[in-house]
Design a protein around this motif. Structure first.
Motif, mmCIF file in Angstrom:
data_model
loop_
_atom_site.group_PDB
_atom_site.id
_atom_site.type_symbol
_atom_site.label_atom_id
_atom_site.label_comp_id
_atom_site.label_asym_id
_atom_site.label_seq_id
_atom_site.Cartn_x
_atom_site.Cartn_y
_atom_site.Cartn_z
ATOM 1 N N LEU A 231 0.825 -1.207 0.000
ATOM 2 C CA LEU A 231 0.000 0.000 0.000
ATOM 3 C C LEU A 231 0.862 1.262 0.000
ATOM 4 O O LEU A 231 0.510 2.263 -0.648
ATOM 5 C CB LEU A 231 -0.940 -0.017 1.203
ATOM 6 N N ALA A 232 1.999 1.225 0.687
ATOM 7 C CA ALA A 232 2.872 2.399 0.728
ATOM 8 C C ALA A 232 3.443 2.714 -0.652
ATOM 9 O O ALA A 232 3.435 3.878 -1.090
ATOM 10 C CB ALA A 232 4.002 2.168 1.731
ATOM 11 N N ILE A 233 3.946 1.699 -1.348
ATOM 12 C CA ILE A 233 4.541 1.932 -2.668
ATOM 13 C C ILE A 233 3.501 2.445 -3.650
ATOM 14 O O ILE A 233 3.738 3.423 -4.391
ATOM 15 C CB ILE A 233 5.203 0.643 -3.190
ATOM 16 N N TRP A 234 2.322 1.824 -3.678
ATOM 17 C CA TRP A 234 1.303 2.262 -4.622
ATOM 18 C C TRP A 234 0.754 3.644 -4.256
ATOM 19 O O TRP A 234 0.375 4.419 -5.142
ATOM 20 C CB TRP A 234 0.190 1.217 -4.723
ATOM 21 N N THR A 235 0.734 3.975 -2.966
ATOM 22 C CA THR A 235 0.292 5.309 -2.552
ATOM 23 C C THR A 235 1.272 6.372 -3.021
ATOM 24 O O THR A 235 0.865 7.427 -3.544
ATOM 25 C CB THR A 235 0.150 5.377 -1.023
ATOM 26 N N VAL A 236 2.564 6.123 -2.853
ATOM 27 C CA VAL A 236 3.581 7.088 -3.275
ATOM 28 C C VAL A 236 3.499 7.333 -4.783
ATOM 29 O O VAL A 236 3.555 8.474 -5.250
ATOM 30 C CB VAL A 236 4.985 6.589 -2.876
ATOM 31 N N ILE A 237 3.339 6.260 -5.552
ATOM 32 C CA ILE A 237 3.262 6.410 -7.011
ATOM 33 C C ILE A 237 1.981 7.138 -7.412
ATOM 34 O O ILE A 237 1.987 8.007 -8.293
ATOM 35 C CB ILE A 237 3.355 5.028 -7.685
ATOM 36 N N GLY A 238 0.863 6.817 -6.743
ATOM 37 C CA GLY A 238 -0.383 7.511 -7.039
ATOM 38 C C GLY A 238 -0.326 8.970 -6.659
ATOM 39 O O GLY A 238 -0.847 9.839 -7.384
ATOM 40 N N ALA A 239 0.321 9.270 -5.538
ATOM 41 C CA ALA A 239 0.460 10.663 -5.118
ATOM 42 C C ALA A 239 1.317 11.438 -6.119
ATOM 43 O O ALA A 239 1.017 12.597 -6.459
ATOM 44 C CB ALA A 239 1.067 10.733 -3.723
ATOM 45 N N ALA A 240 2.390 10.812 -6.614
ATOM 46 C CA ALA A 240 3.254 11.469 -7.601
ATOM 47 C C ALA A 240 2.510 11.743 -8.900
ATOM 48 O O ALA A 240 2.831 12.695 -9.623
ATOM 49 C CB ALA A 240 4.480 10.606 -7.866
ATOM 50 N N ALA A 241 1.490 10.916 -9.190
ATOM 51 C CA ALA A 241 0.674 11.123 -10.392
ATOM 52 C C ALA A 241 -0.422 12.163 -10.162
ATOM 53 O O ALA A 241 -1.196 12.451 -11.076
ATOM 54 C CB ALA A 241 0.058 9.796 -10.840
ATOM 55 N N GLY A 242 -0.515 12.684 -8.939
ATOM 56 C CA GLY A 242 -1.495 13.727 -8.641
ATOM 57 C C GLY A 242 -2.915 13.225 -8.492
ATOM 58 O O GLY A 242 -3.858 13.955 -8.799
ATOM 59 N N LEU A 243 -3.082 12.019 -7.982
ATOM 60 C CA LEU A 243 -4.427 11.437 -7.910
ATOM 61 C C LEU A 243 -5.224 11.902 -6.696
ATOM 62 O O LEU A 243 -6.432 11.698 -6.636
ATOM 63 C CB LEU A 243 -4.337 9.904 -7.932
ATOM 64 N N GLY A 244 -4.577 12.454 -5.697
ATOM 65 C CA GLY A 244 -5.263 13.164 -4.622
ATOM 66 C C GLY A 244 -6.155 12.333 -3.724
ATOM 67 O O GLY A 244 -5.919 11.137 -3.484
ATOM 68 N N ALA A 245 -7.230 12.990 -3.243
ATOM 69 C CA ALA A 245 -8.071 12.429 -2.185
ATOM 70 C C ALA A 245 -8.740 11.116 -2.576
ATOM 71 O O ALA A 245 -8.933 10.235 -1.737
ATOM 72 C CB ALA A 245 -9.130 13.454 -1.781
ATOM 73 N N ALA A 246 -9.115 10.990 -3.840
ATOM 74 C CA ALA A 246 -9.786 9.760 -4.276
ATOM 75 C C ALA A 246 -8.878 8.552 -4.094
ATOM 76 O O ALA A 246 -9.302 7.480 -3.644
ATOM 77 C CB ALA A 246 -10.221 9.880 -5.736
ATOM 78 N N LEU A 247 -7.605 8.722 -4.442
ATOM 79 C CA LEU A 247 -6.642 7.639 -4.244
ATOM 80 C C LEU A 247 -6.515 7.309 -2.764
ATOM 81 O O LEU A 247 -6.547 6.133 -2.378
ATOM 82 C CB LEU A 247 -5.277 8.040 -4.800
ATOM 83 N N TYR A 248 -6.389 8.341 -1.931
ATOM 84 C CA TYR A 248 -6.201 8.115 -0.497
ATOM 85 C C TYR A 248 -7.406 7.406 0.111
ATOM 86 O O TYR A 248 -7.261 6.593 1.022
ATOM 87 C CB TYR A 248 -5.929 9.429 0.219
ATOM 88 N N LEU A 249 -8.586 7.720 -0.395
ATOM 89 C CA LEU A 249 -9.785 7.035 0.098
ATOM 90 C C LEU A 249 -9.725 5.549 -0.250
ATOM 91 O O LEU A 249 -10.000 4.684 0.589
ATOM 92 C CB LEU A 249 -11.041 7.672 -0.500
ATOM 93 N N GLY A 250 -9.364 5.251 -1.498
ATOM 94 C CA GLY A 250 -9.248 3.846 -1.905
ATOM 95 C C GLY A 250 -8.196 3.112 -1.095
ATOM 96 O O GLY A 250 -8.412 1.971 -0.655
ATOM 97 N N ILE A 251 -7.042 3.754 -0.878
ATOM 98 C CA ILE A 251 -5.978 3.146 -0.092
ATOM 99 C C ILE A 251 -6.437 2.955 1.355
ATOM 100 O O ILE A 251 -6.151 1.915 1.983
ATOM 101 C CB ILE A 251 -4.708 4.009 -0.129
ATOM 102 N N GLY A 252 -7.171 3.922 1.877
ATOM 103 C CA GLY A 252 -7.672 3.810 3.249
ATOM 104 C C GLY A 252 -8.621 2.638 3.414
ATOM 105 O O GLY A 252 -8.568 1.914 4.416
ATOM 106 N N ILE A 253 -9.496 2.439 2.425
ATOM 107 C CA ILE A 253 -10.428 1.300 2.475
ATOM 108 C C ILE A 253 -9.655 -0.014 2.389
ATOM 109 O O ILE A 253 -9.959 -0.990 3.091
ATOM 110 C CB ILE A 253 -11.465 1.411 1.341
ATOM 111 N N ALA A 254 -8.624 -0.034 1.546
ATOM 112 C CA ALA A 254 -7.792 -1.240 1.428
ATOM 113 C C ALA A 254 -7.057 -1.516 2.739
ATOM 114 O O ALA A 254 -6.963 -2.668 3.186
ATOM 115 C CB ALA A 254 -6.795 -1.077 0.286
ATOM 116 N N ALA A 255 -6.541 -0.469 3.372
ATOM 117 C CA ALA A 255 -5.829 -0.637 4.645
ATOM 118 C C ALA A 255 -6.766 -1.159 5.728
ATOM 119 O O ALA A 255 -6.378 -1.999 6.553
ATOM 120 C CB ALA A 255 -5.201 0.692 5.075
ATOM 121 N N ALA A 256 -8.014 -0.662 5.731
ATOM 122 C CA ALA A 256 -8.995 -1.145 6.707
ATOM 123 C C ALA A 256 -9.268 -2.627 6.507
ATOM 124 O O ALA A 256 -9.416 -3.390 7.476
ATOM 125 C CB ALA A 256 -10.283 -0.342 6.593
ATOM 126 N N GLN A 257 -9.311 -3.062 5.243
ATOM 127 C CA GLN A 257 -9.503 -4.486 4.969
ATOM 128 C C GLN A 257 -8.309 -5.303 5.440
ATOM 129 O O GLN A 257 -8.467 -6.417 5.971
ATOM 130 C CB GLN A 257 -9.722 -4.692 3.470
#
Length: 298
Positions: A231-257
């Motif tokens: 999750l950390a690696i994919w979050t960093v790459i998504g953040a670098a692509a400028g995906l913002g809050a929507a990405l963080y929400l998806g990552i947060g749901i994945a982390a909760a799972q």
């Protein structure tokens, strides 16, 4: 001769060839190909900077299903002598003798050729990379005999759609594709260790090598660390692509799972570990949905 009036047991009905082939490729268990599909599609979106077009979407969705199915055929042939000693796999078609080895290999070859025909509609680099993907797929079933953590080999096999997606879109494979592959490898290590924890007792008896056996009492800790790295690696790459809050929400749901999976596996019960493995595709979907939404809202 049976005594007069005795009731003879009714033999189980023999299944038709189509039913056996569908069982061979795990058609009624789509979780397997979904685990391959979500990171592959996520990479496709990263490579294209958003919607990749219907052609490439169809190539990678159908190709993923076909190659996973072909992999099941090879795996069942390679493991047929081991599977009969494992409760969960003893009734697989090749192990039970309902499907012969040549028959299973033929089915696998037809499926792999169909997937290759799809790859031929892309570009030369993607076609060349498909041979490497096939080689890793063929090697994995035998890695379980020699490699202490064969899940690492599976991680490469299950992640190879990522660089192929970049190759198909950009006709090149940039470093970010290999970082995504590395991150996804840790996800595969997490969920396939959960899977191996289900069969640990049987695998110990037959001498099979798995991460669950190698990690021992550290298995749960390593599974959770692997989720975190993915999750950390994919979050960093998504953040670098400028995906913002929507990405963080998806990552947060994945982390909760992932945290919920800890609750399922920390007692190491067969039922809990298998449930965690079986539901992992929802974790992958959450990450993919965050990527898609991030590009759509960017």
């Amino acid at each position: 001769m049976a005594a007069a009036g005795s009731i003879q047991p009714t033999p189980a009905p023999r299944r038709g060839r189509l039913a056996l082939y569908l069982d061979l490729i795990r058609w009624n268990r789509p979780a397997g190909w979904l685990l391959l599909l979500w990171p592959t599609l996520g990479a496709l979106w990263f490579a294209a900077g958003g919607w990749p077009g219907w052609h490439l979407l169809a190539v990678f969705v159908i190709g993923t299903i076909l190659m996973r199915s072909a992999g099941c055929c090879v795996n069942d042939v390679a493991d047929r002598d081991f599977d009969r000693h494992v409760k969960r796999t003893a009734k697989r078609p090749v192990t039970s003798g309902e499907v012969s080895v040549p028959e299973a290999l033929t089915v696998g070859a037809v499926l792999a050729l169909a997937a290759f025909a799809l790859v031929l509609t892309t570009n030369r680099l993607t076609v060349l990379m498909s041979f490497s993907a096939l080689a890793v797929t063929l090697v994995y079933p035998f890695a379980k005999r020699f490699v202490s953590v064969p899940q690492a080999v599976l991680g490469i096999a299950f992640s190879f759609g990522i660089p192929m997606a970049f190759a198909a879109v950009r006709d090149s494979v940039p470093p970010v594709a290999w970082w995504l592959l590395a991150g996804n490898l840790f996800w595969v290590l997490a969920y396939d260790t959960e899977y191996a924890m289900v069969d640990r007792d049987d695998d110990l008896k037959i001498g099979m090598k798995t991460s669950a056996i190698t990690f021992g009492r550290l298995d749960v800790a390593i599974v959770m660390a692997s989720y975190a790295i993915f999750l950390a690696i994919w979050t960093v790459i998504g953040a670098a692509a400028g995906l913002g809050a929507a990405l963080y929400l998806g990552i947060g749901i994945a982390a909760a799972q992932a945290l919920w999976h800890w609750r399922l596996i920390h007692d190491r019960t067969r039922e809990g570990c298998f449930r965690a493995f079986r539901l992992n595709h929802w974790l992958g979907f959450a990450v993919f949905a965050g990527i898609v939404a991030g590009y759509a809202l960017r």
